[in-house]
Design an enzyme around this catalytic site. Structure first.
Site, PDB file in Angstrom:
ATOM      1  N   ASP A 130       0.821  -1.200   0.000  1.00 43.89           N
ATOM      2  CA  ASP A 130       0.000   0.000   0.000  1.00 43.89           C
ATOM      3  C   ASP A 130       0.862   1.260   0.000  1.00 43.89           C
ATOM      4  OD1 ASP A 130      -2.290   1.512  -0.005  1.00 43.89           O
ATOM      5  OD2 ASP A 130      -3.210   0.481   1.678  1.00 43.89           O
ATOM      6  N   LYS A 131       0.239   2.373   0.156  1.00 41.45           N
ATOM      7  CA  LYS A 131       0.876   3.685   0.085  1.00 41.45           C
ATOM      8  C   LYS A 131       2.116   3.772   0.973  1.00 41.45           C
ATOM      9  CE  LYS A 131       0.003   8.571   1.084  1.00 41.45           C
ATOM     10  NZ  LYS A 131      -0.992   9.544   1.605  1.00 41.45           N
TER      11      LYS A 131
END
Length: 414
Positions: A130-131
């Site tokens: 993810d980010k």
């Protein structure tokens, strides 16, 4: 009179010879001009033929380069990216796969339309980070043209903080996500996170003592085995079968000093992980070691009761390695395929982490103090609270705990 006639005949003969000579010369000149024109025309035609031949050779090269199913070993620093997975049609949030697909097209490994529709090249990532999350051993599977110097050509079109470190041929039906037996993540954090809440700590002075490290590892070992981790993720109830996860190992390594601050790395290997699971597992251990929660809360969290489990910052989480043990046993020694092990690439993996991943984590921690800010939110958690009380606590801590984005351990969905 005879002499006059003879003179006229000589003049006429000379005139005829002169006309014949002029005509012959003109003919030769015209012939030469035609030859020159013909040569020029042939030259242009040869150039056109050569250009067409070159274009045909390039097309033939693409046709001759066979499309084969492969896996790529990837390493990347996730800072500045909105995760691994590409969102086709959306340029607002840049992802790792955006840069990867662009490099594959530019290097000639895939046609441009395959970049627009990734299903055409049977693309599959092993884990969806993810980010902001980095990776040292991400694996993607796809079909490409096996061009010469393929790794060098792909890397030439990638930024330095994204590297393809290895390539192996796999079976035609291989899927990097479905064939993965286990994943290993690491979590790098400053050791002052383990200091007791009543202890006055100076970040650059604190050093983790042996007793505290042993206690941390004693707690981490509790996670081994199969447990119900519904309290360590969202949107899964206690009776959801998919909330049960198998953890193979989890431990904290020896501390080390970087930029005058002591850090340690926690490693965890499991079959698969849910969103936020690793960060919550580490967050709960930190809360216990710091004196905010009792050790019994770990076992309590596996029951049906809702438990308030704090989520550690996303900074520091790294996808270290993915494992294909069943695949290796079946195909790794069949004489056609290699086992998906990366012993020869270990040095390059270590070097990439030292050059790009660790400095990013350390510098970001020093600048943004994500761990310090998160530690200050632990006091508002009530580890014996009800679900109603938890909602209020989560609302108060949302801004500080979610700044780093989610951990990207959602291996179950794409």
């Amino acid at each position: 009179m005879l002499r006059l006639r003879w003179g006229l005949r000589v003049v006429l003969t000379m005139a005829e010879d002169l006309r014949a000579a002029v005509a012959s010369q003109t003919k030769r000149l015209n012939s030469s001009s035609e030859v020159v024109e013909r040569l020029e025309e042939n030259g242009h035609q040869n150039k056109r033929l050569k250009r067409n031949a070159d274009e045909e050779d390039a097309e033939d090269q693409n046709k001759k380069s066979p499309k084969r199913k492969i896996v790529l070993l990837m390493a990347y620093s996730g800072k500045g990216y909105h995760g691994m997975q590409r969102n086709v049609g959306s340029s607002q949030f840049k992802t790792i796969e955006d840069d990867l697909v662009s490099a594959l097209v530019q290097s000639g490994c895939i046609p441009e339309n395959h970049g627009e529709d990734m299903k055409k090249m049977s693309f599959q990532r092993c884990a969806r980070t993810d980010k902001g999350v980095s990776a040292a051993g991400q694996i993607v599977s796809l079909k490409v043209r096996l061009i010469d110097d393929i790794l060098e050509k792909i890397n030439n079109h990638l930024p330095s903080h994204i590297r393809i470190l290895g390539l192996k041929r796999v079976t035609g039906g291989f899927n990097s996500k479905n064939k993965c037996d286990a994943r290993t993540y690491s979590y790098m954090l400053p050791t002052f996170a383990f200091a007791h809440k009543d202890q006055d700590v100076q970040e650059e002075v604190y050093r983790l003592d042996r007793e505290t490290l042993e206690r941390v590892n004693k707690l981490l070992v509790c996670y081994k085995g199969t447990h119900n981790f519904h309290n360590f993720t969202s949107q899964k109830g206690p009776r959801d079968p998919s909330a049960k996860r198998y953890i193979m190992e989890m431990y904290c390594g020896e501390p080390f000093v970087r930029e005058n601050v002591e850090f340690a790395v926690i490693k965890v290997k499991g079959q698969s992980f849910m969103m936020h699971q690793i960060r919550k597992m580490i967050g709960l251990v930190i809360a216990i070691v710091k004196g905010y929660a009792a050790e019994s809360i770990i076992e309590l969290s596996w029951g049906e009761e809702k438990v308030d489990v704090p989520k550690a910052p996303g900074l520091g989480l790294v996808l270290e390695r993915v494992h294909f043990e069943k695949y290796n046993r079946r195909f790794g020694n069949d004489g056609l395929h290699e086992p998906l092990e990366w012993t020869e690439e270990e040095e390059k993996i270590t070097l990439f982490k030292e050059q790009y991943i660790y400095p990013t984590i350390i510098n970001t921690e020093r600048e943004e103090k994500s761990m310090v800010n998160w530690l200050n939110t632990l006091s508002i958690h009530d580890f014996s609270s009800s679900a109603v009380g938890m909602q209020a606590n989560n609302k108060n801590s949302k801004n500080s705990s979610d700044l780093e984005g989610s951990d990207g351990c959602d291996d179950d969905s794409d």
